[in-house]
Scaffold this motif. Structure first.
Motif, mmCIF file in Angstrom:
data_model
loop_
_atom_site.group_PDB
_atom_site.id
_atom_site.type_symbol
_atom_site.label_atom_id
_atom_site.label_comp_id
_atom_site.label_asym_id
_atom_site.label_seq_id
_atom_site.Cartn_x
_atom_site.Cartn_y
_atom_site.Cartn_z
ATOM 1 N N ARG A 158 0.822 -1.217 0.000
ATOM 2 C CA ARG A 158 0.000 0.000 0.000
ATOM 3 C C ARG A 158 0.850 1.258 0.000
ATOM 4 O O ARG A 158 0.598 2.187 -0.766
ATOM 5 N N MET A 159 1.851 1.314 0.861
ATOM 6 C CA MET A 159 2.751 2.457 0.914
ATOM 7 C C MET A 159 4.104 2.069 0.342
ATOM 8 O O MET A 159 4.570 0.943 0.543
ATOM 9 N N GLU A 166 1.594 6.224 -2.016
ATOM 10 C CA GLU A 166 0.468 5.494 -1.430
ATOM 11 C C GLU A 166 -0.419 5.068 -2.585
ATOM 12 O O GLU A 166 -0.703 5.857 -3.481
#
Length: 791
Positions: free
Chosen positions: A30-31, A48
């Protein structure tokens, strides 16, 4: 706190990154972050995965249907250029939106003098970035990771010696940032992505970025420092750390994005509270626990597979120096193995359950106007991103792609209905986070190709073949496959000699020469179209049989399957790319779409279609002779194709070419510019050279090149049917093979040497046609079966 590092899987450098393509990637799906490893100034470029321009929009082409029959009539009359012009004028749409960077974390360290003994590393096996250097009598160490367990990025600075840590940290973003400080000294950056980006890498029109009040994806980025010794202060939203023995920065980010068809910010999601809770929990359990939990999670995935292709004297050199030596002609089989494991690392870092799928750049992007929007390009690139997932024993990392496909099956229903008056669902070549399924703008050669969804469904079927998950097949895969098949049934029309054909049809991004000598992309029944449809129909029929469903639908598919336009062989002995033996406009084109049936498909194979295998080989030779494979991802496709052709030397040639010609210092694929598909496709190709399982058997060492033949092993890879394989080889022959069936299925093996069970029992028989040994193993009890070479 530094973990033990297996040297084979560590990327190392003796100087900081001077550009983005030298920085080292971290990610939790996700990040993401690119770590530069600077000395006085350290930089983390941040991403992100839900930060995209735009918001849900209606992108269907309401006038497209009016011109469909007219374009078909022109094609039937052989007026291909007129049909192409009609499509370009009336049947294309708008470009998809672009993936966005989040910003930067900048750290400036004070009090450094006479810096020496610098080193920065990325340990692929733990997902830890490590930078260290000497200043005076003090060793400074920086470690960073992004945890999938705790959803935080953790950066720890420590000093061993008489000096202390004095550093300031600040956040930056290109998205209209507003920075504030909470009472607990948490720094908060709030931003909002553009409402629209008009951008296309190939076209000359001005690029523009549009920010509209209240539109676009809003996000927050929170960071908090915890120091051991010393003091913390804040000045103008900048964190200052004074005289600390060590300091740990905890950072997380959340956006307003909820779903592809939900307006961001419309549900009242409190992203400030989400970020605050994540940081609070991470700080409560502390740096050590976050580290341990991250390493445990990461190594469980990464450690499933191991690979050794031989030893290299250059393994002690920094990675960029090794790569330069490799480019200059030195052999380095350990670098090739590192490249393979780097591909697995990147997939883990950019695609985890619950995240967005890996895009053209995985998760890492530093530009508001990235090349091709850093979107999902479904005429090869998105699919190539996931060729590694199942065979690389990372099945769960495949899941974000399934979510994307499911979203497209929703938006694609309207595209199929409005654009083409067809049942089911359709998607074209460019997709974004909002599920755009319509044609993009540009040119028909790439934009008009409604087969993107058909190709994507093959990944659902492949996941089933590797896992045997009947619930997945019934509840997720088959409904989506059925929808894509319904579209194909309605999209097909009668063509020459009563065959069913696609019309209009393109072969992605390639062009032929019309009888008048004009480059053109539009005709009917491209080989790519027909191969994809045959494969989908075959998979649907097999799923229907397994699940005992939809007898009437199965009969409809069967009837259409029998009438599909067949493969054709051209005057040069090549597999035709189009329904006629047109001359190619660009004989060395980077796409080899007509060879899909060789790889990643398997309809063209040495047992059932030997004449087509030969024609495919001729096509490939002609394409390469004229300069094909000149981009990173195209080169990666050639590795896999030659592996399927059992030509290990040619496959290895393109492994070498991919690394030597199309790889940045941080081992990112260089298209050029950076695209991550070459990393994933190249890693998949390396496995395909060592093990294949697409023909209802496991073929050991099918395309082993001489460079890797002396000794080596691969452990933990997966084969279709739910098998996990460990294999060691010497002098190009397996010496030990261990097989576990996770599904309790019988295993069929093919190998170039006779194998015996541990008790010395000889098994297998000689196949004189292929000059291989074939054997059946009883793996139905799920126990590990060990085989050894016969003395």
């Amino acid at each position: 706190m530094t973990a033990d590092r297996k040297k084979s899987w560590v990327m190392s450098y003796l100087k900081p990154a001077s550009k983005w393509e030298e920085a080292l990637p971290l990610g939790n799906g996700r990040m993401g972050a690119m770590v530069y490893g600077g000395i006085v100034k350290e930089e983390f470029q941040l991403n992100e995965d839900t930060l995209w321009s735009g918001f849900p929009r209606d992108s269907v082409q309401y006038n497209s249907l009016r011109y469909l029959n007219k374009s078909r009539a022109l094609i039937n009359e052989g007026k291909y250029k007129e049909a192409e012009n009609l499509i370009n004028t009336h049947m294309l749409g708008k470009d998809s939106e672009a993936y966005q960077p989040m910003g930067h974390l900048i750290m400036e360290q004070e009090g450094l003098v006479d810096v020496q003994d610098y080193r920065r590393e990325l340990d692929l096996s733990t997902g830890i970035s490590h930078t260290s250097f000497q200043s005076g009598d003090t060793r400074y160490i920086r470690e960073s990771f992004i945890s999938a367990v705790d959803q935080v990025m953790v950066v720890t600075l420590s000093a061993k010696g008489s000096a202390k840590i004095n550093v300031k940290a600040m956040l930056e973003s290109p998205h209209q940032p507003r920075i504030s400080v909470k009472e607990d000294q948490t720094v908060v950056l709030k931003g909002r992505c553009p409402s629209h980006i008009e951008s296309n890498y190939f076209r000359d029109h001005p690029q523009s970025i549009l920010f509209e009040e209240g539109l676009g994806v809003g996000f927050e980025l929170h960071i908090k420092a915890v120091a051991q010794g010393g003091t913390l202060s804040l000045t103008n939203n900048v964190l200052h750390v004074h005289d600390a023995e060590s300091v740990t920065f905890y950072m997380t980010a959340v956006s307003e994005f909820e779903k592809f068809d939900v307006m961001p910010g419309s549900t009242g999601k409190d992203i400030d509270e989400v970020c605050s809770n994540v940081l609070r929990q991470a700080i409560r359990i502390g740096e050590r626990a976050c580290y341990d939990r991250h390493v445990k999670d990461h190594t469980e995935l990464f450690g499933r597979v191991d690979l050794h292709l031989g030893s290299s004297t250059n393994s002690i050199l920094p990675t960029d120096v090794r790569l330069k030596a490799y480019q200059d002609g030195e052999q380095d089989s350990e670098l090739e193995a590192l490249y393979f494991q780097y591909g697995r690392y990147l997939l883990m870092a950019s695609s985890r359950p619950g995240t967005q799928a890996a895009n053209l750049q995985g998760i890492w992007n530093n530009s508001m106007e990235p090349p091709w929007g850093s979107e999902y390009t479904t005429n090869i690139n998105t699919e190539m991103n996931y060729w590694l997932a199942e065979i690389g024993n990372l099945s769960e990392c495949h899941e974000p792609l399934f979510d994307l496909i499911e979203n497209l099956s929703t938006t694609g229903r309207r595209t199929a209905n409005v654009n083409y008056q067809a049942r089911g669902w359709a998607a074209h070549h460019n997709v974004d986070i909002w599920g755009q399924s319509t044609p993009s703008g540009g040119d028909a050669s790439w934009a008009f190709w409604p087969m993107g969804g058909v190709w994507l469904t093959s990944h659902l079927w492949e996941h089933y073949l590797f896992t045997g998950d009947n619930e997945f097949l019934k509840n997720k895969a088959y409904p989506v496959m059925m929808g894509a098949a319904r579209f194909c049934l309605d999209w097909l029309v009668e063509g020459p000699e009563g065959y069913l054909v696609t019309n209009p049809s393109t072969s992605p991004e390639n062009k032929f020469l019309t009888p008048e000598g004009e480059p053109c992309s539009v005709s009917m029944a491209s080989t790519m179209d027909m191969t994809l449809i045959r494969e989908l129909f075959t998979n649907c029929l097999e799923a229907i049989s397994i699940l005992g469903l939809d007898g009437d639908f199965g009969m409809e598919i069967s009837a259409a399957y029998e009438r599909l336009y067949p493969f054709k062989i051209g005057e040069h002995g090549q597999l035709q790319e189009w329904f006629r033996d047109f001359e190619e406009s660009e004989p060395g084109h980077r796409h080899v779409s007509h060879l899909y049936g060789v790889y990643p498909g398997h309809e063209i194979n040495r047992f059932e279609t030997p004449e087509l295998i030969q024609a495919a080989s001729t096509s490939l030779k002609r394409r390469i002779t004229n300069g094909g494979g000149h981009t990173g991802w195209s080169c990666a496709w050639l590795i896999n194709l030659y592996a399927r052709l059992l030509d290990g030397e040619s496959a290895y040639q393109f492994v070498h070419t991919l690394l030597a010609r199309s790889t940045h210092p941080n081992l990112f694929d260089d298209h050029p510019p950076f695209q991550i598909d070459g990393n994933f496709g190249g890693a998949a190709g390396i496995i395909e050279m060592l093990l294949q399982s697409h023909l209802n058997e496991i073929h050991l060492l099918p395309a082993l090149p001489s460079e890797w033949s002396k000794t080596g092993y691969i452990k933990g890879v997966k084969a279709r049917g739910g098998f996990i394989i460990d294999m060691e080889w010497e002098k190009a022959k397996p010496v030990t093979v261990c097989i576990i069936s996770e599904l309790g299925e019988q295993c069929n093996l093919r190998t170039n040497t006779p194998l015996v069970l541990e008790d010395g029992t000889a098994i297998g028989k000689w196949d004189s046609l292929t000059e291989q040994f074939t054997l059946q193993l009883d793996t139905t009890r799920g126990e590990k079966i060990k085989l050894m070479a016969q003395n």
